[in-house]
Design an enzyme around this catalytic site. Structure first.
Site, mmCIF file in Angstrom:
data_model
loop_
_atom_site.group_PDB
_atom_site.id
_atom_site.type_symbol
_atom_site.label_atom_id
_atom_site.label_comp_id
_atom_site.label_asym_id
_atom_site.label_seq_id
_atom_site.Cartn_x
_atom_site.Cartn_y
_atom_site.Cartn_z
ATOM 1 N N ARG A 14 0.835 -1.213 0.000
ATOM 2 C CA ARG A 14 0.000 0.000 0.000
ATOM 3 C C ARG A 14 0.864 1.255 0.000
ATOM 4 O O ARG A 14 0.487 2.278 -0.560
ATOM 5 C CB ARG A 14 -0.973 -0.005 1.192
ATOM 6 C CG ARG A 14 -0.294 -0.075 2.535
ATOM 7 C CD ARG A 14 -1.295 -0.084 3.685
ATOM 8 N NE ARG A 14 -0.648 -0.540 4.904
ATOM 9 C CZ ARG A 14 -1.077 -0.265 6.125
ATOM 10 N NH1 ARG A 14 -2.159 0.457 6.311
ATOM 11 N NH2 ARG A 14 -0.431 -0.724 7.181
ATOM 12 N N SER A 41 -4.735 4.916 6.042
ATOM 13 C CA SER A 41 -4.672 3.448 5.915
ATOM 14 C C SER A 41 -4.338 3.028 4.487
ATOM 15 O O SER A 41 -3.630 2.054 4.277
ATOM 16 C CB SER A 41 -6.007 2.816 6.313
ATOM 17 O OG SER A 41 -6.245 3.022 7.680
ATOM 18 N N GLU A 62 -19.071 5.005 0.120
ATOM 19 C CA GLU A 62 -18.306 4.460 -1.000
ATOM 20 C C GLU A 62 -19.101 4.456 -2.308
ATOM 21 O O GLU A 62 -18.536 4.662 -3.384
ATOM 22 C CB GLU A 62 -17.846 3.034 -0.674
ATOM 23 C CG GLU A 62 -16.824 2.954 0.460
ATOM 24 C CD GLU A 62 -17.467 2.904 1.842
ATOM 25 O OE1 GLU A 62 -18.719 2.911 1.935
ATOM 26 O OE2 GLU A 62 -16.723 2.858 2.842
ATOM 27 N N PHE A 87 -14.609 -2.761 0.479
ATOM 28 C CA PHE A 87 -15.548 -1.666 0.223
ATOM 29 C C PHE A 87 -15.388 -1.117 -1.192
ATOM 30 O O PHE A 87 -16.303 -0.501 -1.734
ATOM 31 C CB PHE A 87 -15.353 -0.553 1.258
ATOM 32 C CG PHE A 87 -15.235 -1.065 2.665
ATOM 33 C CD1 PHE A 87 -16.154 -1.996 3.145
ATOM 34 C CD2 PHE A 87 -14.200 -0.671 3.499
ATOM 35 C CE1 PHE A 87 -16.038 -2.504 4.425
ATOM 36 C CE2 PHE A 87 -14.085 -1.177 4.783
ATOM 37 C CZ PHE A 87 -15.007 -2.096 5.251
ATOM 38 N N HIS A 113 -5.570 -3.425 1.507
ATOM 39 C CA HIS A 113 -6.048 -4.428 2.460
ATOM 40 C C HIS A 113 -6.799 -5.572 1.770
ATOM 41 O O HIS A 113 -7.782 -6.089 2.283
ATOM 42 C CB HIS A 113 -6.930 -3.779 3.527
ATOM 43 C CG HIS A 113 -6.179 -2.843 4.442
ATOM 44 N ND1 HIS A 113 -5.463 -1.767 3.968
ATOM 45 C CD2 HIS A 113 -6.055 -2.811 5.786
ATOM 46 C CE1 HIS A 113 -4.917 -1.121 4.988
ATOM 47 N NE2 HIS A 113 -5.253 -1.737 6.098
ATOM 48 N N ASP A 121 -8.598 -7.795 11.587
ATOM 49 C CA ASP A 121 -9.986 -7.328 11.453
ATOM 50 C C ASP A 121 -10.953 -8.454 11.089
ATOM 51 O O ASP A 121 -12.157 -8.336 11.287
ATOM 52 C CB ASP A 121 -10.083 -6.211 10.410
ATOM 53 C CG ASP A 121 -9.651 -4.864 10.979
ATOM 54 O OD1 ASP A 121 -9.525 -4.766 12.218
ATOM 55 O OD2 ASP A 121 -9.439 -3.920 10.202
ATOM 56 N N ARG A 171 -1.897 -4.809 3.000
ATOM 57 C CA ARG A 171 -1.512 -4.157 4.246
ATOM 58 C C ARG A 171 -0.172 -4.623 4.819
ATOM 59 O O ARG A 171 0.568 -3.796 5.372
ATOM 60 C CB ARG A 171 -2.622 -4.412 5.282
ATOM 61 C CG ARG A 171 -2.264 -3.964 6.667
ATOM 62 C CD ARG A 171 -3.401 -4.262 7.655
ATOM 63 N NE ARG A 171 -2.996 -3.901 9.000
ATOM 64 C CZ ARG A 171 -2.920 -4.762 10.018
ATOM 65 N NH1 ARG A 171 -3.244 -6.025 9.856
ATOM 66 N NH2 ARG A 171 -2.536 -4.364 11.210
#
Lengths: 320, 281
Positions: A14, A41, A62, A87, A113, A121, A171
């Site tokens: 990322r 992030s 989104e 998302f 991610h 998560d 990530r």
């Protein structure tokens, strides 16, 4: 001797996106960054600071972000819409389908991610269907680079390309082993290791694992050809078939569901053009769970050991 | 002839087109199309600053319009053709194999006047916001318009965009809601009530105007007012009261003709009520 790759460091892919976006942003003032409350992030923070007038904070909306991106794109801008892969694809599939892909607008969906390595998560956020969702859309280009340098180069390349793109990265901090001065060519596979026994077609974080597998197998006298399929669509059919004609055995590896992933694209190609036994290293119809990225890669079998096992299985089938 | 009379004549013709196109295609959405005929006629023949013969997707130097409730494509196609975007004769291809006039609008077919696909509801306001933002960034003083169904407001994305537009002070955007209180399963009130719609938009930070959408004089007056309200740090929404099926007595005020077309006898009856003012395609 197998070509050896020595990491120059460890970084998250990322951050490669963040660096590539900042650099591309300096070169082209039409590039705009859109984010949905995950700016740091997804590593869009540097771009946002450097170009505050070209950064649009969309909030946790989104669907709207994708639509706004389509409106900017048809107006001549190059919108880069970024959030977590879950998302950026699953949550907004119809928005991408109608306003971006079918309308063929120049939107860059840059998703962080992706996959199981999102980690702690858990399954709600660990999308492993995104490649499948995106590759099924006509007009959509799908890219999944393997390390920081390649993600940076890919980010810059997709800004030059005109049309919808899904760029997927992750990530965790992982080895950096591709050159920092590479030129990224969309749709051109990269032969990482030349071999003759089995072709390994691999994408994303699994490329490093495939290189580790190659080294280990070399000591056992098995020479695998490792080909980095960073662009899943359009697939580099010529490079893939050339390798398969030589090796006549295939392993695919990816941090994605087996259904809809790279392996499924390769299997389709082999079935149509060049039959060969194939084994797939991928997640087999299961949701993820919480854990550390490395732990999860091992539990879900996304590692060098499993690539080695798959290679041995496919060799048996080849030699039957 | 006054401007209003002229526009009313055009509106009659585009209503004829809608009946003929949908009857010929044996499918399509005549009800909402008829209700929006006056508004779209006024918009394309009087209000928009546009050059149909010099249509570009990016819309630089022109006003832009987005149809979010894409199912009323027949009326949009008719108005686009009649205002010069493409040959009027092409209306006869509506919904047929190989046509640029797809059931729901798309730019993928290369049809002049269309900039994005619509049909799956709720997406057009976000796209219009993006286009309006681009105009502001580019220093283009032209406006962006969008049209939405009232049932479409049941889509969550509309309210994401509503928050976004107000938050970003997108004040070069004039959106209109076709408030006919009809949707496929019944009245909007009975399916999912919109509640106090004016208060909703006001509380979301929009300037709210009201329009009688089947009264040409009122349409012109309110669209003029809406233009005068742009540039004041708030997006503008027009709540436009219309009657579904307006212009054909047996189609008026019911949701029965949302997605149903007239048979040959009904088509004749409908066309007898709509004078051929500009010549049929």
């Amino acid at each position: 001797m197998t070509k050896k790759y020595i990491p120059t460091g460890n970084k998250d892919t990322r951050s490669g996106f963040g660096a590539g976006l900042l650099e591309a942003g300096k070169l082209n003032s039409n590039i705009m960054g859109l984010c949905a409350d995950l700016t740091d992030s997804v590593k869009m923070g540097d771009f946002a600071k450097a170009f505050p007038d070209r950064f649009i904070q969309c909030g946790i909306s989104e669907m709207n972000m994708i639509g706004v991106a389509a409106g900017l794109a048809l107006s001549g801008k190059i919108p880069v819409a970024s959030t977590f892969a879950m998302f950026a694809t699953g949550h907004v599939y119809d928005q991408i389908r109608q306003s971006v892909a079918y309308s063929n607008h120049n939107v860059k969906i840059c998703a962080s991610h992706a996959g199981i390595t999102l980690g702690e998560d858990g399954a709600t956020h660990q999308i492993m269907e995104d490649i499948g969702l995106m590759k099924m859309l006509p007009n959509m280009v799908v890219i999944n680079p393997c390390d920081y340098n390649q993600t940076k180069a890919a980010t810059m390349a997709v800004m030059e390309y005109v049309g919808p793109v899904y760029l997927r990265f992750g990530r965790p901090v992982v080895p950096v082993f591709t050159p920092d001065d590479q030129v990224f060519k969309i749709g051109t596979a990269i032969k990482m290791i030349e071999g003759s026994d089995v072709s390994i077609f691999v994408t994303g974080h699994l490329v490093w694992e495939a290189l580790q597998a190659a080294e280990k197998l070399e000591t056992e006298g098995i020479h695998i050809e490792v080909i980095n399929i960073h662009t899943i669509k359009p697939l580099d059919v010529v490079a893939i078939l050339k390798s398969v004609v030589k090796t006549r055995a295939v392993v695919t590896a990816e941090e994605h569901m087996r259904n809809g992933g790279l392996g499924d694209s390769i299997a389709q190609l082999l079935a149509l053009e060049q039959l060969a036994p194939i084994e797939m290293v991928a997640v087999d119809d299961k949701f993820g769970e919480s854990g550390k990225p490395k732990e999860l890669m091992d539990v879900y079998g996304l590692n060098a050991e499993n690539i080695i096992a798959a290679t041995k299985r496919v060799l048996k089938r080849k030699n039957k | 002839m006054t401007t209003i009379q002229n526009l009313e004549q055009i509106a009659t013709q585009v209503r004829r087109d809608v009946i003929r196109m949908t009857a010929d295609a044996l499918s399509g959405h005549p009800g909402g199309s008829l209700g929006c005929a006056d508004f779209l006629t006024a918009l394309y023949f009087e209000i928009l600053q546009h050059k149909p013969e010099r249509f570009t997707i990016d819309g630089r130097g022109q006003d832009m319009f987005f149809l979010s409730n894409g199912h009323i494509s027949p009326i949009w196609y008719s108005v686009l053709a009649r205002s010069g975007y493409f040959p009027v004769n092409e209306l006869s291809t509506f919904r047929k194999l190989g046509s640029r006039l797809q059931g729901h609008p798309t730019n993928a077919s290369g049809l002049s006047g269309v900039r994005v696909a619509s049909g799956s509801l709720g997406q057009g306001l976000s796209v219009a916001c993006g286009a309006a933002l681009a105009k502001k960034i580019n220093g283009d003083p032209h406006l962006v318009y969008s049209l939405h169904g009232d049932g479409e407001l049941q889509e969550g994305q509309i309210w994401e965009a509503a928050m976004f537009a107000a938050s970003k002070k997108i004040d070069n955007l004039i959106s209109t809601v076709d408030w006919n209180n009809q949707q496929i399963d019944g009245t909007v009130d009975s399916v999912i009530s919109l509640g106090n719609l004016a208060a909703k938009w006001e509380s979301f930070g929009w300037t709210v105007l009201h329009m009688q959408g089947n009264d040409m004089a009122d349409v012109l007056r309110e669209l003029g007012k809406a233009k005068s309200m742009t540039g004041k740090a708030k997006p503008v929404i027009i709540l436009m009261k219309t009657e579904m099926g307006q212009g054909v007595d047996f189609m008026q005020g019911t949701n029965a003709w949302h997605g149903k077309v007239t048979n040959s006898e009904q088509t004749k009856r409908a066309l007898r009520q709509l004078e051929e003012t500009l010549g049929d395609y």
